[in-house]
Each structure stands twice: as C-alpha cells, then as structure tokens.
Design an enzyme around this catalytic site. Structure first.
Site, short mmCIF file in Angstrom:
data_model
loop_
_atom_site.label_atom_id
_atom_site.label_comp_id
_atom_site.label_asym_id
_atom_site.label_seq_id
_atom_site.Cartn_x
_atom_site.Cartn_y
_atom_site.Cartn_z
N ARG A 15 -4.26 7.22 1.45
CA ARG A 15 -5.69 7.64 0.45
C ARG A 15 -6.43 7.12 1.81
O ARG A 15 -6.14 7.14 2.94
CB ARG A 15 -6.01 5.52 -0.06
CG ARG A 15 -5.08 6.05 -1.30
CD ARG A 15 -5.37 4.46 -2.17
NE ARG A 15 -4.31 3.45 -1.42
CZ ARG A 15 -4.75 2.49 -1.39
NH1 ARG A 15 -5.50 1.26 -3.03
NH2 ARG A 15 -3.62 1.45 -1.18
N LYS A 74 -7.73 0.09 4.29
CA LYS A 74 -6.96 -0.59 4.43
C LYS A 74 -7.48 -1.55 5.50
O LYS A 74 -8.25 -0.81 6.13
CB LYS A 74 -5.28 -0.19 4.04
CG LYS A 74 -4.64 0.52 3.83
CD LYS A 74 -4.51 -0.62 2.35
CE LYS A 74 -3.73 -1.52 2.30
NZ LYS A 74 -3.39 -2.74 1.30
N TYR A 93 -10.77 -2.44 1.96
CA TYR A 93 -9.82 -3.94 1.95
C TYR A 93 -10.06 -4.53 2.87
O TYR A 93 -9.10 -4.48 3.94
CB TYR A 93 -8.03 -3.52 1.32
CG TYR A 93 -8.63 -2.82 -0.09
CD1 TYR A 93 -9.11 -3.77 -1.48
CD2 TYR A 93 -8.05 -1.80 -0.99
CE1 TYR A 93 -9.05 -3.28 -3.15
CE2 TYR A 93 -8.04 -1.91 -2.03
CZ TYR A 93 -8.87 -1.98 -3.25
OH TYR A 93 -9.64 -1.98 -4.35
N HIS A 95 -8.17 -8.82 2.87
CA HIS A 95 -7.11 -9.70 2.47
C HIS A 95 -6.76 -10.43 3.94
O HIS A 95 -5.66 -10.67 4.14
CB HIS A 95 -5.68 -9.11 2.46
CG HIS A 95 -5.40 -8.48 0.77
ND1 HIS A 95 -5.62 -8.85 -0.54
CD2 HIS A 95 -6.20 -6.93 1.07
CE1 HIS A 95 -5.75 -7.88 -1.38
NE2 HIS A 95 -5.91 -6.69 -0.95
N GLU A 117 -11.99 -6.58 -2.05
CA GLU A 117 -11.41 -7.59 -2.78
C GLU A 117 -11.81 -8.76 -3.00
O GLU A 117 -12.03 -9.30 -4.24
CB GLU A 117 -9.81 -8.13 -2.22
CG GLU A 117 -9.80 -8.49 -1.14
CD GLU A 117 -9.61 -8.09 0.09
OE1 GLU A 117 -10.06 -7.55 0.22
OE2 GLU A 117 -9.42 -9.01 0.90
N ASP A 270 2.08 -8.80 -4.88
CA ASP A 270 1.11 -9.18 -4.41
C ASP A 270 0.80 -10.44 -4.20
O ASP A 270 0.21 -11.49 -3.11
CB ASP A 270 0.23 -8.24 -4.28
CG ASP A 270 -0.75 -8.34 -5.35
OD1 ASP A 270 0.36 -8.56 -6.33
OD2 ASP A 270 -1.67 -7.51 -5.21
N1 LIG Z 1 1.28 -4.38 -6.66
C1 LIG Z 1 0.09 -3.48 -6.91
O1 LIG Z 1 -0.16 -2.39 -6.29
C2 LIG Z 1 -1.06 -4.33 -7.46
C3 LIG Z 1 -1.78 -3.77 -7.79
C4 LIG Z 1 -2.91 -4.48 -8.09
C5 LIG Z 1 -2.77 -5.53 -8.43
N2 LIG Z 1 -1.69 -6.02 -8.34
C6 LIG Z 1 -1.38 -7.67 -8.47
O2 LIG Z 1 -1.56 -7.50 -10.42
C7 LIG Z 1 -1.29 -8.95 -11.11
C8 LIG Z 1 -2.04 -9.56 -11.87
O3 LIG Z 1 -3.36 -8.35 -11.86
P1 LIG Z 1 -4.35 -8.87 -13.18
O4 LIG Z 1 -5.69 -7.15 -12.74
O5 LIG Z 1 -3.80 -7.81 -14.24
O6 LIG Z 1 -4.99 -10.14 -13.02
P2 LIG Z 1 -5.78 -10.37 -14.75
O7 LIG Z 1 -6.63 -11.81 -14.08
O8 LIG Z 1 -6.74 -9.30 -15.37
O9 LIG Z 1 -4.17 -10.75 -15.68
C9 LIG Z 1 -3.76 -11.81 -14.87
C10 LIG Z 1 -3.29 -12.10 -16.84
O10 LIG Z 1 -2.46 -13.73 -16.34
C11 LIG Z 1 -2.36 -14.65 -17.33
N3 LIG Z 1 -1.48 -15.58 -17.70
C12 LIG Z 1 -1.94 -16.65 -16.41
N4 LIG Z 1 -0.52 -17.01 -16.15
C13 LIG Z 1 0.29 -16.55 -16.89
C14 LIG Z 1 1.81 -17.38 -17.68
N5 LIG Z 1 2.44 -18.70 -16.97
N6 LIG Z 1 1.60 -16.25 -18.51
C15 LIG Z 1 1.23 -15.35 -18.76
N7 LIG Z 1 0.12 -14.74 -18.36
C16 LIG Z 1 -0.07 -15.13 -17.55
C17 LIG Z 1 -3.63 -14.96 -17.60
O11 LIG Z 1 -3.87 -15.61 -18.62
C18 LIG Z 1 -4.74 -13.26 -17.64
O12 LIG Z 1 -4.96 -11.95 -18.46
C19 LIG Z 1 -2.38 -9.82 -9.74
O13 LIG Z 1 -1.59 -10.54 -8.45
C20 LIG Z 1 -2.61 -8.53 -8.83
O14 LIG Z 1 -3.12 -9.00 -7.31
C21 LIG Z 1 -0.77 -6.14 -7.77
#
Ligand SMILES: NC(=O)c1ccc[n+]([C@@H]2O[C@H](COP(=O)([O-])OP(=O)(O)OC[C@H]3O[C@@H](n4cnc5c(N)ncnc54)[C@H](O)[C@@H]3O)[C@@H](O)[C@H]2O)c1
Length: 363
Positions: A15, A74, A93, A95, A117, A270
């Site tokens: 990116r 990054k 970003y 972190h 973030e 993450d």
């Molecule tokens: N790997 C990657 O490249 C990447 C990219 C973007 C986001 N992420 C990660 O993805 C994850 C989710 O992000 P998001 O933007 O959807 O967050 P979000 O806050 O929009 O959604 C998280 C959801 O998890 C639910 N939750 C919490 N505890 C729970 C449980 N015990 N059981 C079921 N559901 C539960 C919450 O109620 C919420 O609806 C984060 O950790 C974020 O950092 C990773």
C-alpha cells in the site's frame, strides 16, 4: 505545505500513503506532494500517474521524508528512524502499544505522531480510519476461506455455494461487528449457510434487519459456539473487546472435533486471536494445518489487495490530511477526532491507552 510520501519498507507491504487522486486534491488546495519513486507501484500507481496528478517524484528516501507532513501506511521501521524530526507531523498506522522501541524514538525526536488507529469520532467510540480495513478484511476472510477449502490447498474440497442437489458449505462467524458483517455479506452472496454469534443482542437485532432469515443469528456462549463450530466448513474469528486481548472462544479440544480439512480464518489474530490453536502467519506462508484443520492468521490481510486498500484508506484519511496540510498542528485544536489520534507530541507520550502500556515513558 510540503507533504512527503515515502515508499513503504515493511515486508510484503504494497500500500502507499496517498493515491494519485488524493495528491491531485492536495495540489488543487495549494500543497506540494513529494512522492518517492515507485512508492505506488505495488498498489498499481506509476510515477507517471503521480506526475499527472501534480506530484513531484523524488529519487531518495530522504527527499520524501524531509517534509513538514509525512503520510504513510505502516509504522516507521528502525532504518527510517533517522528521518523523523521535530517540527514534523507523521500521519500513519503506528500501533505503539506493541512497539516500545518506536515509542521511545518518537519521544526522543520530538515529532508529532498521529496514529490512524486512534483517530476517534468524539462521543461515538467510532474509529473511522480502522473501519475501511475491517471492511476489507471481513470480505477477504471468506474469499481466502473459500480458496483454502479447495482440496489442492489442503481443504476438504467443499464449494461454499454448493450446487442444486448438494448442500452448501457452512460458514460460522464469531463476532458480528464490522468484520463479521462484511464476511457474512460475501458468504451469503456465495450461497453458503451462515451463522453469526455475538454477545451484543442489540447488534444481533440490527443484523436481523440486514439479513432477515438468510443468516442464523445466535447469542455467543460456550454451548452455542460448540454446537456451531463442530460442523463448520469455514470458521471466521471476528471478535473484538476494545483495548483487550481477544477472548479464546474456541479451544484446542473443539478444533479437534472439526472435520479434517475445515478452515479457520481468524481475523482477530492482530489482537491475539480467538482460537487456541491459531498463531500469526504471513502473506508469504499464510496457512498451516493443526489438528487436521487449515489455520489462516495473517494480521495485515488488506495488504493482499493494495489497489483497493490504498484507495479505501485514502477515502477516509484524505479529509484529515487536508486539514493537517491547511492548518499544520493547529488542526488538532479544531478537529477533536484528529486530536484523539495524537500519540506523541513535543517529546511527550500523550495517548492514554499507550501511556497505560508504558507508564515509565510518561513524562
Ligand atoms: N487481520 C487483519 O488484517 C485485520 C484487519 C482489520 C481488522 N482486524 C481485527 O478484526 C477484529 C474485529 O474487528 P471489527 O472492526 O469487526 O470490530 P467490531 O468492534 O466492529 O466488532 C467486534 C464484535 O465482536 C463482538 N464480540 C465481543 N466479544 C464477543 C464474544 N465473546 N463472542 C462473540 N462476539 C463477541 C462484539 O460485540 C462486536 O460486535 C479486531 O481484532 C480487528 O483488529 C484484523
């Protein structure tokens, strides 16, 4: 203002901080953008694209970095620390909670470091510069899951959409936030059978208005998780408890009960991941097999689609970049969301969450 766009140096990061169309907007507003040669190539933008948009192409890292405002994707790596300087604004970003060395360096050099973030809309808990990447990761999670379900990729050979006469694959999504909802949209579009589990009943009610009866919505507790996960073809981890490590919702014992060749894509990797057997992987080696199940745990999934990710990120970052270019650090006094993004300023660590992680670095 002079704005610098260095080429990203992190492994497999394609990116770029500003797209040519963002450069054009800045140029139209009287700013000059210095782009390191080939900075956009990995995302599909040539030097000529940038020149046509009004940018100046520079051939050294130093010439891109030596500007009042530096826009990146990054965090700076160790080799880039020497370019950071006082009277400079860095917007990217960061972190920092995971990077003590960088935090110390930002404090030492006196730069104003604003992290995408932690930019937060006041009163809403919304993180507008994280959402576009969650949308992309959610959509990609099903795309990758479908690929790794193919037999030649180690999967059990299930077509998520099925065909008339053969039932579709089953996709179970833990967490129905941004990532989970976007994953469900794609899985439904492919014709899979989809379940979403969440602990937030208001969110479940919202999801019902979105998907109707097309998606099965379940309260997330251990009994429901166990019943849903055992026969999932594709399990997607999408939970988030803000500021905390992700809870482990799927134990090794439960993974053992999944059918061989099923696939786990834990997007929450993450934040530590929500599956006991999952550890972080990379775009170079994205999957491994444990307990017979394919595990995918790439923490920067949007890096796989840099053309889309760069533009999606820019759609959200550009209004802030423009304010910083127009007003310099005075923008922090007028834009509360941007002010929340400040992590380090004037040799001080100022962001409360990062302060909690490194209390000894607080002046
Ligand atoms: N790997 C990657 O490249 C990447 C990219 C973007 C986001 N992420 C990660 O993805 C994850 C989710 O992000 P998001 O933007 O959807 O967050 P979000 O806050 O929009 O959604 C998280 C959801 O998890 C639910 N939750 C919490 N505890 C729970 C449980 N015990 N059981 C079921 N559901 C539960 C919450 O109620 C919420 O609806 C984060 O950790 C974020 O950092 C990773």
């Amino acid at each position: 203002m002079e704005i610098g766009i260095p080429k990203e140096t992190k492994d497999q990061e394609f990116r770029v901080g500003l797209s040519p169309s963002s450069v054009r907007v800045l140029q139209e507003n009287g700013h000059t953008v210095f782009v390191e040669t080939q900075a956009g190539l990995g995302a599909g933008f040539t030097d000529d694209d940038y020149t046509s948009a009004g940018a100046k192409i520079v051939t050294t890292k130093e010439a891109a970095w030596n500007r009042e405002l530096v826009v990146k994707v990054k965090e700076p790596l160790a080799a880039e620390y020497k370019f950071l300087q006082k009277e400079q604004i860095l917007f990217t970003y960061l972190h920092l909670a995971a990077d003590r060395k960088l935090t110390e360096h930002l404090i030492d050099c006196g730069v104003t470091a604003i992290a995408y973030e932690t930019v937060e809309q006041p009163g809403s808990n919304k993180l507008p510069l994280l959402t576009p990447m969650s949308i992309i990761a959610g959509r990609l999670s099903v795309q990758f899951g479908a690929r790794f379900l193919e037999r030649q990729q180690g999967g059990r050979g299930v077509l998520l959409g099925g065909v008339p006469g053969v039932k579709p694959g089953k996709v179970v999504i833990l967490g129905g936030g941004v990532v989970g909802t976007e994953a469900a949209k794609i899985a439904v579009g492919m014709g899979a059978a989809v379940q979403i589990l969440d602990v937030n009943v208001e969110r479940l009610a919202y999801l019902e208005t979105l998907f109707g009866s097309r998606v099965e919505l379940l309260y997330s507790n251990s009994a429901h998780i166990e019943a849903a996960v055992k026969d999932a073809d594709l399990l997607i981890g999408a939970v988030l408890v803000p500021g905390r490590r992700a809870p482990i919702l799927v134990s090794r014992n439960l993974v053992k009960q999944m059918r061989p060749g099923s696939v786990i894509v834990d997007v929450a990797v993450d934040q530590g991941g929500c599956v006991e057997t999952l550890h972080a992987t990379s775009h170079t080696n994205p999957v491994y097999i444990e307990e017979g199940v394919v595990h995918y745990g790439v923490p920067n999934m949007p890096g796989a689609v840099p053309w889309t990710s760069t533009q999606a990120l820019n759609n959200s970052t550009l209004p802030y970049v423009l304010q910083l270019a127009n007003l310099g650090i005075k923008a922090l006094a007028t834009n509360q969301a941007l002010a929340k993004g400040v992590n380090v300023q004037d040799h001080r660590l100022v962001h409360p969450a990062v302060q909690e992680v490194f209390p000894d670095l607080v002046a």
